[in-house]
Design a protein around this motif. Structure first.
Motif, PDB file in Angstrom:
ATOM      1  N   ASN A  87      -9.170  -3.823 -33.273  1.00 30.60           N
ATOM      2  CA  ASN A  87      -9.108  -3.198 -34.595  1.00 30.60           C
ATOM      3  C   ASN A  87      -8.604  -4.154 -35.681  1.00 30.60           C
ATOM      4  O   ASN A  87      -7.654  -3.861 -36.404  1.00 30.60           O
ATOM      5  N   SER A  88      -9.248  -5.319 -35.769  1.00 32.08           N
ATOM      6  CA  SER A  88      -8.951  -6.326 -36.800  1.00 32.08           C
ATOM      7  C   SER A  88      -7.536  -6.891 -36.703  1.00 32.08           C
ATOM      8  O   SER A  88      -7.009  -7.419 -37.691  1.00 32.08           O
ATOM      9  N   LYS A  89      -6.948  -6.771 -35.536  1.00 31.77           N
ATOM     10  CA  LYS A  89      -5.649  -7.391 -35.289  1.00 31.77           C
ATOM     11  C   LYS A  89      -5.706  -8.132 -33.959  1.00 31.77           C
ATOM     12  O   LYS A  89      -6.485  -7.782 -33.075  1.00 31.77           O
ATOM     13  N   LEU A 126     -13.329 -11.216 -32.741  1.00 33.74           N
ATOM     14  CA  LEU A 126     -12.951  -9.950 -33.358  1.00 33.74           C
ATOM     15  C   LEU A 126     -14.038  -8.877 -33.262  1.00 33.74           C
ATOM     16  O   LEU A 126     -13.770  -7.717 -33.547  1.00 33.74           O
ATOM     17  N   SER A 127     -15.236  -9.235 -32.865  1.00 32.88           N
ATOM     18  CA  SER A 127     -16.373  -8.337 -33.022  1.00 32.88           C
ATOM     19  C   SER A 127     -16.554  -7.317 -31.899  1.00 32.88           C
ATOM     20  O   SER A 127     -17.449  -6.477 -31.974  1.00 32.88           O
ATOM     21  N   ASN A 148      -6.254  -8.989 -42.038  1.00 31.21           N
ATOM     22  CA  ASN A 148      -6.439  -8.491 -43.406  1.00 31.21           C
ATOM     23  C   ASN A 148      -5.307  -8.910 -44.333  1.00 31.21           C
ATOM     24  O   ASN A 148      -5.515  -9.151 -45.528  1.00 31.21           O
ATOM     25  N   SER A 176     -13.616 -14.257 -44.566  1.00 36.51           N
ATOM     26  CA  SER A 176     -13.844 -13.071 -43.743  1.00 36.51           C
ATOM     27  C   SER A 176     -14.977 -13.305 -42.746  1.00 36.51           C
ATOM     28  O   SER A 176     -14.877 -12.901 -41.578  1.00 36.51           O
ATOM     29  N   ASP A 202      -2.281  -9.735 -38.236  1.00 30.62           N
ATOM     30  CA  ASP A 202      -3.187  -8.881 -38.998  1.00 30.62           C
ATOM     31  C   ASP A 202      -4.071  -9.779 -39.857  1.00 30.62           C
ATOM     32  O   ASP A 202      -3.589 -10.447 -40.787  1.00 30.62           O
ATOM     33  N   TYR A 244     -13.709 -15.540 -39.958  1.00 31.38           N
ATOM     34  CA  TYR A 244     -12.847 -14.774 -39.064  1.00 31.38           C
ATOM     35  C   TYR A 244     -13.674 -13.922 -38.097  1.00 31.38           C
ATOM     36  O   TYR A 244     -13.358 -13.822 -36.905  1.00 31.38           O
ATOM     37  N   GLN A 245     -14.728 -13.288 -38.614  1.00 28.46           N
ATOM     38  CA  GLN A 245     -15.495 -12.349 -37.809  1.00 28.46           C
ATOM     39  C   GLN A 245     -16.393 -13.035 -36.779  1.00 28.46           C
ATOM     40  O   GLN A 245     -16.525 -12.565 -35.650  1.00 28.46           O
TER      41      GLN A 245
END
Length: 468
Positions: A180-182, A465-466, A209, A127, A207, A130-131
């Motif tokens: 939005n995390s996608k 993604l941030s 998540n 995670s 996605d 990814y971020q």
């Protein structure tokens, strides 16, 4: 155990609690039998391997205090080189140890044998990667083959994570947006059933998540080579061409808006600007506070590189409300990097800006282009609502190499802009990654990283993604 050894042993324990900053590598010359050098290798967040060299073949010993537990190691095997791995350590901690050669404890000066090392930070979770990582999507290799592998570059550790996912339909000249995390992959050129590149209306989303891909509602028409940006809950697209032939298929005054709907397929709207929008392909830009800036690109009627700069104001559905500074030279296929600091970032007071890098000045009406005259130009634009010098276009220090269709993004934790890949010339890919410290975006140089791109490409996109 004799008394002299006990005295030596107890003194080591005392020094472990009172000494913290000792050199990693030391040479000792007090005695005929001595430790020549000490070094620690294979350091991780939880371990490190100590090597020490004796002046002649002899026994070796090591003592350390690991989280309050005494660690002792002794080998009766006579050798000049000894090693021992310290394990079960904690991340980001300094650990001291003592090594010696032989068994003549009476002649050992233990102060000279103390060394220390520091474990690495805790390995980041998936995670975290990814971020904070920069995602590399799409593009082509040097043989003009589409690339499906998605890689992540972690600027914190200067490390690549390869093939974190695979695009179901690899493409070039697409719009790729993190929201939005996608991560949304919109339009572009894909390979059709007869192995030719064709514009597509296909929209897919990854996605993070669920680590899965889905297909969403198609665009109103096929589209490639367009500008795009996020405002509010919508993704806005402007310009581009509906086929690979830009002379006959560019859009006029049309904006497409896509509104993602959570687990739904999303909604497309078609907007017609109340003011004229030049017909161009391969423009680049960013969206700030309800304004989509777009510039450079190629004229749809001639393929000539453009130096014009414009902005579409979403609330007024017009390009007439803002005056923008033009570029210093006409180019198409440039990389644009949007710098949008937040209050939660390490440097929230930095001005938002757009970095425009590279491109080609050569006239061309094909897609992909058949020839380029790549550029090393770097221009830095402060938008109209900037807190300092609004609507200012400035020229920064040039890239070390000319590049066409590279991709760039920001690490807000590092305060660096990064530039990946691109073409140096037709058929010659740039394999390097360059970065620039944004503390002085007009005075700092672009610096080449030592590590190369694992999958060099051009016509790709870089996203983080941030921001949304």
């Amino acid at each position: 155990m004799n008394f002299s050894f006990l005295r030596f042993f107890l003194t080591i324990i005392f020094l472990f609690f009172s000494c913290t900053n000792n050199p990693l590598t030391t040479s000792f010359n007090q005695y005929s039998l001595k430790v020549n050098s000490v070094i620690v290798t294979n350091i991780t967040s939880q371990s490190g391997t100590v090597y020490w060299e004796c002046s002649s073949e002899t026994e070796g010993s090591l003592y350390s205090n690991i989280e309050g537990k005494l660690i002792s190691f002794y080998t009766p095997i006579k050798s000049k080189l000894h090693s021992y791995s310290l394990t079960s350590l904690k991340p980001s901690n300094t650990y001291s140890f003592a090594v010696f050669c032989g068994n003549d404890y009476e002649n050992l000066n233990i102060l000279n044998f103390l060394s220390s090392f520091r474990t690495l930070n805790q390995e980041p979770s998936l995670s975290e990667i990814y971020q904070r990582g920069i995602w590399i999507f799409g593009g082509m290799n040097s043989q003009d083959k589409l690339i499906s592998d998605v890689d992540i570059y972690d600027p914190i550790e200067n490390k690549w994570y390869l093939k974190v996912t695979t695009m179901p339909n690899p493409r070039i000249h697409a719009g790729i947006v993190a929201f939005n995390s996608k991560i949304y992959v919109i339009g572009g050129l894909i390979e059709n059933t007869v192995n030719q590149l064709a514009a597509t209306s296909l929209v897919e989303v990854f996605d993070i998540n669920t680590n899965s891909w889905s297909t969403l509602s198609n665009m109103p028409t096929s589209l490639q080579g367009f500008s795009y940006g996020i405002s509010g809950e919508g993704i806005y697209l402007l310009g581009g061409a509906t086929t690979s032939n830009m002379l006959t298929s560019t859009l006029s005054n049309t904006i497409y808006r896509f509104i993602p709907q959570g687990s739904g397929l999303g909604i497309w709207n078609t907007l017609i600007s109340s003011s004229a929008i030049s017909q161009k392909v391969d423009t680049v830009g960013c969206a700030f506070n309800g304004v989509l800036y777009f510039g450079l690109g190629r004229s749809a009627s001639s393929g000539l590189a453009q130096s014009s700069h414009d902005a579409y104001v979403i609330s007024s559905n017009s390009t007439s409300g803002i005056t923008e500074s033009s570029f210093n030279s006409g180019r198409h296929g440039a990389a644009s990097i949007c710098y949008t600091p937040k209050t939660s970032d390490p440097f929230p007071s930095d001005s938002k800006a757009i970095l425009y890098i590279g491109g080609s000045s050569l006239q061309d009406t094909t897609q992909p282009v058949t020839a380029i005259n790549s550029s090393n130009t770097y221009e830095y634009y402060l938008p109209n609502d900037s807190s300092i010098n609004p609507n200012t276009m400035s020229v920064g220090l040039p890239l070390p190499v000319n590049l066409y269709m590279a991709a760039g993004e920001i690490s807000y934790l590092k305060r660096n802009a990064y530039l990946f890949g691109g073409l140096v010339n037709r058929g010659l890919l740039n394999t390097s990654v360059y970065y620039m410290d944004l503390a002085n975006p007009l005075g700092n140089s672009w610096i080449e990283l030592t590590d190369k791109m694992p999958t060099p490409r051009y016509g790709h996109k870089a996203v983080i993604l941030s921001r949304n």
